[in-house]
Enzyme design. Structure first.
Site: not given
Ligand code: PMP
Length: 433
Positions: A150, A245, A273
């Site tokens: 994701y 990511d 995060k």
């Molecule tokens: N990339 C990864 C690996 C994630 O775990 C997340 C959110 N869980 C996101 C992108 C998206 O981040 P956000 O929810 O802050 O938009």
């Protein structure tokens, strides 16, 4: 801790019922609605340390940690004090502030691939911006992502995505134009041959490969030996960029993220995060020659009213300072391993087929006995059993992510006492499943 007999969530029910008339599904983000595990979603009132308390007064040991940011424990007194001080100066400048320099320097010092960084407001924003940058720099349009990973909810990533997309079984969202996702190629995680094939079929048109270097959004899945190295070599060979990511893994699996842990340096990295300490922050960064493309230094446009917000920067700085204290990651590793190994052992003793593991403050347990190397393997989990486990643990005061396809998180505030209580609860719940 709540006892099963007295456990009730009437206020949660009342508030969530009202919320469903006000917001789609009653939530601001889908997984919170407990759709896949069923039962009453919990409405929370406050967080502190390793604990989260709901509006009915039930207190839970928290393994969600606001989905990753709460690595020092919720509402750490030093983070709160720093925020109070920053708050006195106002909430937003919409202009440069010195806190941006401080956090940028900390990120650049920590993350091997990052020579320059741009702050944004979420992981989604970081990933959609980095994708634009990959294309701008290479002049190519296709990207490779992995099934079950994701990267936020931007159109071009909503192809075989993980997290809530996997939880709700919505692999291809309506509203995403085919013309947008035609350029998103996918491969199974840990499958280098599949990636190689895509490069052979599209030798001059792939801008880069983006991945979670440790997967958290299809449940917890680690990279096989040689996988990250192989991607590094393939991307170099084909003149494409490698993007980690690290929104979830950054400052979590190691201070310098998975790239420090595994010794593989990508060209670009996204963060989120932890670097916001619980306030809305994302970031992308990498090689200085690539980052020089970003406006106003270069022509690739990307902007944000609240980007580099002084409160968010302050929470991030203090969080990273706390993590720099000696022994932080050894502690996270030790406490999380105890939890993870304990859960697996207890589950097996109770006759359940499970598979899982942990790295530093990140862990997971699938209800399948077969090794899990990718999303297809993860999908073999017994989801009905996971739902019963989740509900049983909740009723015993343990708050786990309400989906089999999410990793769990610990924090510096989780002690042996919390792990003991969690394992005791798991023993009762798993023996009764
Ligand atoms: N990339 C990864 C690996 C994630 O775990 C997340 C959110 N869980 C996101 C992108 C998206 O981040 P956000 O929810 O802050 O938009």
């Amino acid at each position: 801790m709540v006892s099963t007999s007295s456990y009730q969530t009437n206020k949660s029910k009342e508030i969530f019922t009202a919320a469903q008339k006000l917001m789609p599904g009653g939530v601001s983000s889908p997984v919170r609605a407990f759709k896949s595990v069923g039962g009453q979603p919990i409405v929370f009132d406050r967080v502190k340390g390793a604990y989260i308390q709901d509006v009915d007064g039930n207190e839970y040991i928290d393994y969600v940690g606001t989905w990753g940011p709460a690595i020092c424990g919720h509402a750490h007194p030093e983070v709160i004090a720093a925020l109070h001080e920053a708050l006195e100066k106002g909430t937003s400048f919409g202009a440069p502030c010195v806190q941006e320099n401080i956090l940028a320097e900390m990120v650049i010092d920590a993350v091997p691939s990052i020579e320059m960084v741009r702050f944004v407001n979420s992981g989604t924003e970081a990933c959609m911006s980095v994708l634009r940058l990959m294309r701008a720099f290479t002049g190519r349009e296709k990207i490779i992502k992995f099934e079950g990973c994701y990267h936020g909810h931007a159109d071009m990533f909503l192809v075989k995505a993980g997290s809530g997309v996997a939880t709700l079984g919505l692999p291809d969202s309506p509203g995403v134009p085919k013309t947008t996702t035609n350029n998103t190629l996918t491969a199974p995680y840990n499958d280098l041959e599949a990636v190689k094939k895509l490069f052979i079929e599209n030798p001059d048109s792939i801008a880069g490969v983006i991945l979670e270097p440790v997967v958290g959004n299809a449940g917890f899945i680690v990279p096989d030996a040689g996988f990250l190295e192989g991607l590094r070599e393939l991307t170099r060979e084909y003149g494409a960029l490698l993007v980690f990511d690290e929104v979830m893994t950054g400052f979590r699996v190691a201070y310098g993220g998975a790239q420090e842990k595994f010794g593989i340096t990508p060209d670009l990295t996204t963060l989120g995060k932890v670097i916001g300490g619980g306030l809305p922050v994302g970031a992308y960064g990498g090689r200085a020659d690539i980052m020089a493309m970003v406006a106003p230094a270069g022509p690739m446009y990307q902007a944000g009213t609240l980007s580099g917000n002084p409160l968010a920067m302050t929470a991030g700085i203090k969080t990273l300072e706390l993590l720099q204290r000696p022994g932080s990651y050894e502690y996270l590793d030790k406490i999380t391993k105890r939890l993870s190994e304990g859960l697996l052992q207890i589950a097996r003793e109770a006759g359940h087929a499970v598979y899982g593991g942990s790295i530093s403050g990140m862990f997971g347990m699938f209800f399948t006995g077969d090794p899990v190397h990718n999303y297809e393997d993860a999908k073999k989990s017994d989801l009905a059993k996971f739902s019963r486990f989740h509900r049983g643990m909740l009723e015993k005061g343990i708050y786990l992510a309400p989906s089999q396809f999410e990793a769990g998180f610990t924090s510096l505030a989780h002690t042996d006492a919390e792990i003991d209580r969690t394992l005791a609860a798991a023993r009762e719940v798993l023996s009764g499943l």
